[in-house]
Scaffold this active site. Structure first.
Site, mmCIF file in Angstrom:
data_model
loop_
_atom_site.group_PDB
_atom_site.id
_atom_site.type_symbol
_atom_site.label_atom_id
_atom_site.label_comp_id
_atom_site.label_asym_id
_atom_site.label_seq_id
_atom_site.Cartn_x
_atom_site.Cartn_y
_atom_site.Cartn_z
ATOM 1 C CD GLU A 173 0.333 -2.707 -0.569
ATOM 2 O OE1 GLU A 173 0.929 -3.710 -1.002
ATOM 3 O OE2 GLU A 173 -0.869 -2.451 -0.805
ATOM 4 N NE ARG B 188 -4.436 -6.962 2.521
ATOM 5 C CZ ARG B 188 -5.304 -6.983 1.501
ATOM 6 N NH1 ARG B 188 -4.912 -7.320 0.297
ATOM 7 N NH2 ARG B 188 -6.567 -6.635 1.682
ATOM 8 C CG HIS C 248 -2.769 -3.697 -3.474
ATOM 9 N ND1 HIS C 248 -2.570 -3.740 -2.110
ATOM 10 C CD2 HIS C 248 -3.834 -4.518 -3.707
ATOM 11 C CE1 HIS C 248 -3.475 -4.537 -1.548
ATOM 12 N NE2 HIS C 248 -4.258 -5.023 -2.509
HETATM 13 C C1 8YV Z 1 -8.267 -3.760 -2.808
HETATM 14 C C2 8YV Z 1 -7.598 -6.075 -1.995
HETATM 15 O O1 8YV Z 1 -8.109 -3.069 -3.992
HETATM 16 O O2 8YV Z 1 -9.829 -6.768 -1.765
HETATM 17 C C3 8YV Z 1 -8.696 -6.790 -1.300
HETATM 18 O O3 8YV Z 1 -8.426 -7.399 -0.262
HETATM 19 O O4 8YV Z 1 -6.471 -6.250 -1.680
HETATM 20 C C4 8YV Z 1 -7.877 -5.168 -3.139
HETATM 21 O O5 8YV Z 1 -8.859 -5.742 -3.945
HETATM 22 C C5 8YV Z 1 -7.517 -3.022 -1.735
HETATM 23 O O6 8YV Z 1 -7.461 -3.696 -0.526
HETATM 24 C C6 8YV Z 1 -8.143 -1.657 -1.499
HETATM 25 O O7 8YV Z 1 -9.200 -1.687 -0.616
#
Ligand code: 8YV
Length: 329
Positions: free
Chosen positions: A269, A240, A287
């Site tokens: 972001e 993150r 991402h």
């Molecule tokens: C998602 C992610 O695409 O699952 C997670 O925690 O970071 C990603 O796989 C993103 O969070 C959108 O929901």
């Protein structure tokens, strides 16, 4: 009988919307409009369920605008966009999408590590810019991945997937640090050795971050940590934004305190720290670690199945705050 009303906050696979429409009166956002926090609250006012992604913040303020809300199903394994204690207090169930994205995300972590260590983006930009005049012995010479020391910070399912790839596929010496140590059996499967955070920073040739974001993990990697890393080391963040101090990282990359970084996530972001955009030794992706068609579909289906499971059958598949279920029983 009227169907329960739910909100799908972002555009998603049409077949997932159709499935939800069999059970619910669905307000969707297939136009993928960017709603403010206030607009999200207004849309949630009469909804019992919400299908969210990491971009929708569900906190006390949102909950206050959503008196009928019973469940928020996040299409993500990470759920730092949820204030889970506030949701539990209000009796709102939170669910996420674990497991279905583990291997895809571990693949991507490895791809980003390879691209970073072997300077793939930087060399492609060079070629596309028409700068490739001749071969030279040190042109885009990077660092080896095979046989090197792979450090993993955060050894959950995705961290373990990266460890397996490194140990079994690339003969890497795998070390890790985590809040809790893995069982001897899992350490054996991953061929991973538990070390302190200090040793991890000092000895990793490649350090991959896979820990969840929380107030405690904010800026886990800042100027002090970067200065402990090898000048030849690479850093990869697929966890993150906010876990790394991006300004400090850009400075370390510019000063060559570390060799290179691969980043899929950023503080604030989709904005990216401007200094990261100007240093050459960083690979930047928007991402996309879980972004394969089958995995994104599996994530969306699981989020939908959590809504159906809970609101129709009283049984969500992957609850984060199951105490809400007991309280409601
Ligand atoms: C998602 C992610 O695409 O699952 C997670 O925690 O970071 C990603 O796989 C993103 O969070 C959108 O929901």
């Amino acid at each position: 009988m009227n169907k329960p009303r739910i909100l799908v906050a972002r555009s998603v696979f049409p077949e997932v919307i159709e499935k939800l429409q069999q059970f619910f009166d669905v307000e969707h956002n297939q136009a993928d409009e960017q709603w403010t926090k206030q607009q999200l609250g207004e849309k949630l006012h009469d909804k019992v369920g919400a299908f969210t992604t990491g971009g929708e913040r569900i906190d006390a303020q949102t909950l206050a605008a959503a008196p009928a809300l019973k469940i928020c199903a996040n299409m993500a394994v990470g759920y730092n966009n949820f204030d889970v204690p506030a949701m539990t207090q209000r009796g709102v169930l939170a669910t996420n999408t674990p497991d279905v994205l583990t291997e895809t995300t571990a693949d991507f972590g490895f791809a980003l590590l390879m691209a970073t260590a072997r300077r793939i983006s930087e060399s492609e930009h060079f070629l596309r810019a028409g700068k490739w005049g001749k071969w030279s012995y040190d042109m885009f010479a990077g660092s080896d991945v095979h046989g090197s020391t792979l450090g993993i910070l955060g050894m959950g399912r995705i961290g373990q997937g990266i460890a397996r790839r490194g140990a079994h596929g690339f003969g890497m010496n795998v070390i890790y640090h985590n809040r809790s140590r893995l069982s001897a059996e899992l350490e054996g499967e991953c061929k991973a050795r538990y070390v302190t955070k200090e040793e991890l920073l000092r000895t990793a040739d490649h350090l991959v971050l896979v820990l969840p974001y929380s107030a405690e993990s904010h800026h886990t990697i800042g100027a002090a940590e970067l200065s402990q890393m090898k000048p030849t080391a690479t850093l990869v963040n697929i966890a993150r934004g906010g876990i790394v101090d991006d300004a400090a990282l850009a400075k370390a990359l510019r000063d060559r305190t570390i060799a290179a970084a691969g980043l899929d996530v950023f503080e604030g972001e989709p904005k990216v720290h401007p200094d990261l955009l100007t240093v050459p030794n960083v690979v930047l992706t928007p991402h996309i670690a879980s972004a394969t068609v089958p995995t994104r579909l599996a994530m969306a289906q699981l989020a939908a199945d959590n809504l159906i499971g809970f609101l129709v059958h009283g049984k969500p598949l992957t609850p984060l705050n199951p105490d809400v279920l007991k309280a409601g029983a």
